[in-house]
Design a protein around this motif. Structure first.
Motif, mmCIF file in Angstrom:
data_model
loop_
_atom_site.group_PDB
_atom_site.id
_atom_site.type_symbol
_atom_site.label_atom_id
_atom_site.label_comp_id
_atom_site.label_asym_id
_atom_site.label_seq_id
_atom_site.Cartn_x
_atom_site.Cartn_y
_atom_site.Cartn_z
ATOM 1 N N LEU A 141 0.768 -1.107 -0.070
ATOM 2 C CA LEU A 141 0.007 0.119 0.039
ATOM 3 C C LEU A 141 0.977 1.111 0.061
ATOM 4 O O LEU A 141 1.596 1.453 0.882
ATOM 5 N N LEU A 142 0.981 1.809 -1.108
ATOM 6 C CA LEU A 142 2.133 2.991 -1.240
ATOM 7 C C LEU A 142 1.358 4.439 -1.368
ATOM 8 O O LEU A 142 0.559 4.520 -2.400
ATOM 9 N N ASP A 143 1.719 5.175 -0.589
ATOM 10 C CA ASP A 143 1.296 6.602 -0.667
ATOM 11 C C ASP A 143 1.799 7.257 -1.723
ATOM 12 O O ASP A 143 3.058 7.150 -2.214
ATOM 13 N N LEU A 144 1.445 8.116 -2.550
ATOM 14 C CA LEU A 144 1.630 8.928 -3.815
ATOM 15 C C LEU A 144 2.722 9.951 -3.430
ATOM 16 O O LEU A 144 3.545 10.034 -4.124
ATOM 17 N N SER A 149 -3.950 7.797 -2.405
ATOM 18 C CA SER A 149 -3.691 9.099 -2.561
ATOM 19 C C SER A 149 -5.135 10.067 -2.368
ATOM 20 O O SER A 149 -6.017 9.298 -2.626
ATOM 21 N N ALA A 150 -4.912 11.091 -2.140
ATOM 22 C CA ALA A 150 -6.124 12.097 -2.152
ATOM 23 C C ALA A 150 -6.460 12.625 -3.478
ATOM 24 O O ALA A 150 -7.276 13.155 -3.638
ATOM 25 N N ASP A 175 -3.819 -1.082 -8.461
ATOM 26 C CA ASP A 175 -5.074 -0.628 -8.060
ATOM 27 C C ASP A 175 -4.638 0.979 -7.708
ATOM 28 O O ASP A 175 -3.318 1.223 -7.388
ATOM 29 N N TYR A 176 -5.615 1.591 -7.623
ATOM 30 C CA TYR A 176 -5.583 3.046 -6.949
ATOM 31 C C TYR A 176 -6.657 3.441 -6.227
ATOM 32 O O TYR A 176 -8.000 3.348 -6.779
ATOM 33 N N VAL A 177 -6.446 3.786 -4.931
ATOM 34 C CA VAL A 177 -7.532 3.821 -4.137
ATOM 35 C C VAL A 177 -7.396 5.511 -3.714
ATOM 36 O O VAL A 177 -6.544 5.784 -3.035
ATOM 37 N N VAL A 178 -8.460 6.228 -3.541
ATOM 38 C CA VAL A 178 -8.573 7.550 -3.086
ATOM 39 C C VAL A 178 -8.512 7.295 -1.481
ATOM 40 O O VAL A 178 -9.519 6.782 -1.094
ATOM 41 N N LYS A 179 -7.674 7.906 -0.658
ATOM 42 C CA LYS A 179 -7.609 7.533 0.614
ATOM 43 C C LYS A 179 -8.540 8.751 1.280
ATOM 44 O O LYS A 179 -8.652 9.957 0.840
ATOM 45 N N LEU A 180 -9.171 8.519 2.625
ATOM 46 C CA LEU A 180 -9.080 7.243 3.082
ATOM 47 C C LEU A 180 -10.439 6.231 2.878
ATOM 48 O O LEU A 180 -11.608 7.028 2.746
ATOM 49 N N PRO A 181 -10.244 5.293 1.998
ATOM 50 C CA PRO A 181 -11.693 4.634 2.046
ATOM 51 C C PRO A 181 -12.172 3.851 3.288
ATOM 52 O O PRO A 181 -11.488 3.899 4.393
ATOM 53 N N SER A 182 -13.437 3.160 3.132
ATOM 54 C CA SER A 182 -13.776 2.412 4.409
ATOM 55 C C SER A 182 -13.079 1.312 4.659
ATOM 56 O O SER A 182 -12.288 0.941 3.832
#
Length: 387
Positions: free
Chosen positions: A54-57, A86-87, A104-111
Motif C-alpha cells: 500500500l503505497l502513498d503517492l 492518494s488524495a 490498483d488506485y484508491v482515493v484515501k481514506l476508503p472505508s
C-alpha cells in the motif's frame, strides 16, 4: 485456516500510516508492516517479500511513483501487487500510476471494509505467469462464447474482436524487447505452412522452407552481475534492435527466453540459410553496444542453425521439434568450441562428423540417427575484436 498475507504500508505521515494499519486490524490473516521513510521501502520489501504494498503517492524525499518504478525494476519484486493510496483524484495522476505498474488506485481514506476487500483480493492474486496464462485462456474461451451468442450484434462483435487482438498481441510479445516470444513459434509456423519441395530439391538435399537460427549471448550473467540488471535489459533491447535491422520482413525474430533468441528464416535456400546465420552472428559481435550512461560493451553470441523440413538422402524427414533440437545441439557445439561462433547442421555426407562429435564430448545420436551419418556441419566464425 486462512494463510498469512503480508502487507507493507509505505506512507511518510505516521498518523496516516497508523490509521491504515488500524483499518486492516479486523482482518487477522493480514500481517501488516509499516514504514514512514520511503527511501527504505524497496529494501524492506526485499526483506519482507510482501504480497501487497500500500503505497502513498505524495511523499518526501522520494515520491510514490519513484518507489513504484523501483519495485517494478527489481526482478525479485515485479510480481508484488501495488495499491496506490492518494488524495488526488485527477485521471492523469491515476493513468500515470497505472502506466508505471500499479495494480490498483484508491482515493484515501476508503472505508475499512473496502480497503480490506481490495487488499485481500490483490494479495491472493499475486500470482505467477501460469495464473496469468490461465486467465488469458479463459478470456479467449469467453471471447469465443460471446461471439457465438452475439453474431447479429455487430457493434459488440467489433468490440470483442478488438479486445482479443490486443490480448493475443500481448500474449505473443516479449514485454522488454518488443520481439515475439516463444509462444509465437507455433502460431508462426501454422500460419505459414510448409511448402512442398520438388524432387530436384529432395535429390540435392536442399534446405527446406524455414531456417531455425537459435543463439544465446555469451557470458550474459557476468554482464548482469557486474553492471546490473538494468544494463542487462539494455543489452537485450539492443540485440532486438540489431536483429530487426538484419532480418527480412517475412522472417520472424523471437526472444526464446532469458538471453536466448530464435530467428526463423522463411524461404531460404542453402546459401541463404548460411548468409542469414552469418548476418545474425555478426550483427551482435561486429560493433560494440552503446548503452545508456555512456557504457560501451562488446557482446558476442553462440549460434546453431538448421533447416526445416529436414530431408535426408533417403527421403525421410525430421519434424519441427526435432529440427529445433538440432539447432540447439549445434548451439551447444558452438559453446564447446569457445563461443562467438556458429554451427549449422544440414543433411549431407560428412565423413568426419562422428569423430568430431566424439572429440567434443557430444553423442552423435544427438544430431542424427545412424551414429551421425548423413550430417553436414557448417562452421561460422564470429567477429574477433581488434587488439
Amino acid at each position: 485456516m486462512d494463510e498469512t498475507l503480508r502487507v507493507l504500508i509505505v506512507d511518510d505521515q505516521p498518523i496516516i500510516l497508523e490509521a491504515v494499519r488500524a483499518m486492516l486490524a479486523d482482518a487477522p490473516e493480514l500481517q501488516v508492516t509499516g514504514i514512514s521513510d520511503p527511501s527504505g521501502a524497496i529494501a524492506l520489501a526485499r526483506e519482507l517479500r510482501p504480497h501487497v504494498v500500500l503505497l502513498d503517492l505524495n511523499m518526501e524525499p522520494v515520491d510514490g511513483l519513484e518507489v513504484l518504478s523501483g519495485l517494478r525494476a527489481d526482478p525479485d519484486l515485479t510480481d508484488v501487487s501495488v495499491v496506490m493510496l492518494s488524495a488526488a483524484e485527477e485521471p492523469e495522476t491515476k493513468v500515470e500510476a497505472f502506466r508505471r505498474g500499479a495494480n490498483d488506485y484508491v482515493v484515501k481514506l476508503p472505508s475499512a471494509l473496502e480497503l480490506i476487500a481490495r487488499v485481500r483480493y490483490h494479495a491472493r492474486a499475486a500470482a505467477a505467469a501460469g495464473a496469468r496464462e490461465a486467465s488469458f485462456q479463459a478470456m479467449m474461451e469467453s471471447r469465443a462464447a460471446l461471439e457465438l451468442r452475439n453474431r447479429q450484434v455487430e457493434s459488440q462483435k467489433s468490440q470483442l474482436e478488438l479486445m482479443n487482438r490486443e490480448l493475443t498481441e500481448a500474449s505473443l510479445t516479449d514485454a522488454l524487447t518488443g520481439l515475439r516470444n516463444r509462444r509465437y513459434l507455433k502460431f508462426f509456423l501454422e500460419q505459414a505452412p510448409l511448402l512442398a519441395q520438388p524432387d530436384s530439391e529432395r535429390r540435392h538435399r536442399a534446405p527446406g522452407h524455414f531456417t531455425f537460427c537459435l543463439f544465446d549471448l555469451d557470458h550474459f550473467k557476468q554482464i548482469n552481475d557486474r553492471y546490473g540488471h538494468e544494463t542487462g535489459d539494455a543489452v537485450l533491447v539492443e540485440v532486438a534492435r540489431r536483429l530487426r535491422q538484419n532480418t527480412r520482413e517475412n522472417d520472424s525474430v523471437m526472444r526464446w527466453g532469458g538471453e536466448e533468441f530464435l530467428v526463423v528464416g522463411h524461404g531460404y535456400d542453402y546459401d541463404g540459410a548460411r548468409e542469414l546465420a552469418y548476418r545474425v552472428l555478426h550483427s551482435i559481435s561486429d560493433q560494440p553496444m552503446r548503452l545508456p550512461g555512456g557504457l560501451s560493451l562488446r557482446v558476442t553470441c553462440s549460434l546453431g542453425f538448421s533447416p526445416l523440413p529436414w530431408i535426408g538422402s533417403d527421403g525421410s524427414q525430421l519434424g519441427r521439434d526435432q529440427t529445433l533440437n538440432l539447432a540447439d545441439v549445434a548451439l551447444y557445439l558452438s559453446k564447446l568450441e569457445g563461443r562467438n561462433r556458429g554451427y549449422g547442421v544440414f543433411p549431407g555426407a560428412d565423413p568426419d562428423v562422428v569423430a568430431r562429435l566424439t572429440d567434443l564430448g557430444v553423442d552423435p545420436q544427438s544430431l542424427r540417427l545412424e551414429n551421425g551419418k548423413g550430417v553436414q556441419l557448417v562452421a561460422l566464425a564470429g567477429h574477433e575484436p581488434d587488439d
